[in-house]
Design an enzyme around this catalytic site. Sequence first.
Site, PDB file in Angstrom:
ATOM      1  N   ARG A 179     -22.074 -39.737 -67.033  1.00  0.00           N
ATOM      2  CA  ARG A 179     -21.216 -38.552 -67.156  1.00  0.00           C
ATOM      3  C   ARG A 179     -20.577 -38.499 -68.543  1.00  0.00           C
ATOM      4  O   ARG A 179     -20.485 -37.436 -69.154  1.00  0.00           O
ATOM      5  CB  ARG A 179     -20.150 -38.545 -66.065  1.00  0.00           C
ATOM      6  CG  ARG A 179     -19.411 -37.220 -65.982  1.00  0.00           C
ATOM      7  CD  ARG A 179     -18.330 -37.239 -64.937  1.00  0.00           C
ATOM      8  NE  ARG A 179     -17.388 -38.316 -65.176  1.00  0.00           N
ATOM      9  CZ  ARG A 179     -16.381 -38.625 -64.366  1.00  0.00           C
ATOM     10  NH1 ARG A 179     -16.175 -37.933 -63.266  1.00  0.00           N
ATOM     11  NH2 ARG A 179     -15.572 -39.613 -64.665  1.00  0.00           N
TER      12      ARG A 179
ATOM     13  N   ASP B  80     -24.372 -29.564 -57.136  1.00  0.00           N
ATOM     14  CA  ASP B  80     -23.134 -29.262 -56.434  1.00  0.00           C
ATOM     15  C   ASP B  80     -23.353 -28.039 -55.572  1.00  0.00           C
ATOM     16  O   ASP B  80     -24.256 -27.245 -55.843  1.00  0.00           O
ATOM     17  CB  ASP B  80     -21.993 -29.009 -57.425  1.00  0.00           C
ATOM     18  CG  ASP B  80     -20.650 -29.158 -56.743  1.00  0.00           C
ATOM     19  OD1 ASP B  80     -20.210 -30.306 -56.553  1.00  0.00           O
ATOM     20  OD2 ASP B  80     -20.062 -28.136 -56.349  1.00  0.00           O
TER      21      ASP B  80
END
Length: 367
Positions: free
Chosen positions: A41, A78
């Site tokens: 990330r 997501d």
Amino acid sequence: MFPELKNDRFLRALLKQPVDTTPVWMMRQAGRYLPEYRASRANAGDFLSLCKNDAFACEVTLQPLKRYKLDAAILFSDILTIPDAMGLGLYFEAGEGPKFKHAVRSKADVDALPVTTADDLDYVMKAVTTIRHALNGHVPLIGFSGSPWTLATYMVEGGSSKDFRHIKAMMYQTPEVLRALLDKLARSVTEYLNGQILAGAQAIQIFDTWGGILSGPMYQQFSLLYMKQIISGLIREHQGQKIPVIVFTKNGGQWLENMAAAGPDALGLDWTTDIGEARARVGHQVALQGNIDPCVLYADKEVIEREVENVLAGFGHGTGHVFNLGHGIHQFVHPDHPKYLIDAVHRLGAKYHEPQFDDLDALNGLD
Ligand code: CP3
């Protein structure tokens, strides 16, 4: 064409075919509890950049599979990609969860929203295909989406919520506006999931994280109805393989019969529902996925093994069980602990799949 599947335990259990031991995966298995995820990330810049770049999405999808003997991979993405593609401007603020620049509050807001297609979410389709190739047949790949109701909660509230006051006010005061929104979402989700299936997803899970905040009648009308519409529009067989569909309504334990009647292959259970009772109620119709309390992973190895055995014994003998957490893994779990859980499921699960006396009699031609 994709490489041949080497481990089909997960797909077989969803279709209630015999397996050698109980398959297992964990909701949110790729995520912040893994130091390698946090490093990826940081490399990508932020969470959404991980989702929107197929090389990064592939890298983090595979991370938990390198550590643990999981029986399925889940696309790293997501549920809020669809509202983002509708133009609401999704962003994440550290410690505050997801937010939208534009909340949906009125009929005019709903009317202005497009129905999205798989092409509008091309980066997700690309990630699915990249991951499917990288898996090289190791385990099946799960595609997913949020339920229309769950997506609508974030769109109407403008982000996460504790009381859901805007969407519940809309539901009671102007139900036709909410229905128009849910209808656009159901059509978009159907396109999105079919796109994932064509891109290489081998099973589908619909996350209805917030269906359980509704009363029974409202759950039927505002959540389940639209999931049913999606399920009936999905491609259920692709390239000679069945594509099982799992519906997970968190806190939906009261409505299992209704959920099973909506037509999925399996129901996801959270830990507040007894899996043995669930099996007695709907096990003839659907497979069950779940349902250990994710907080068990804060305990030590012996406790984890004991709790795994309790869930396995709760379901009992035979196929039709995919072991999972009752909800996503927490970010503060020690990354060694999921290994204890996964290894225990495989080791302790095998005895629930051995032939029973009745089966042996049949094999021996006895009566
Ligand atoms: O299971 C997996 O490994 C696949 C990845 C996945 C993510 N989100 C990654 C993610 C899946 C299946 C989801 C679904 C999702 N997203 C749901 C439904 C699932 C459920 O648990 O019921 C919901 C409600 C969302 C919306 C969302 N996205 C929330 C509430 C959050 C957490 C915000 C926070 O800061 O706690 C996200 C962000 C998110 N999605 C993260 C991950 C790994 C963390 C982002 C980060 O790296 O900081």
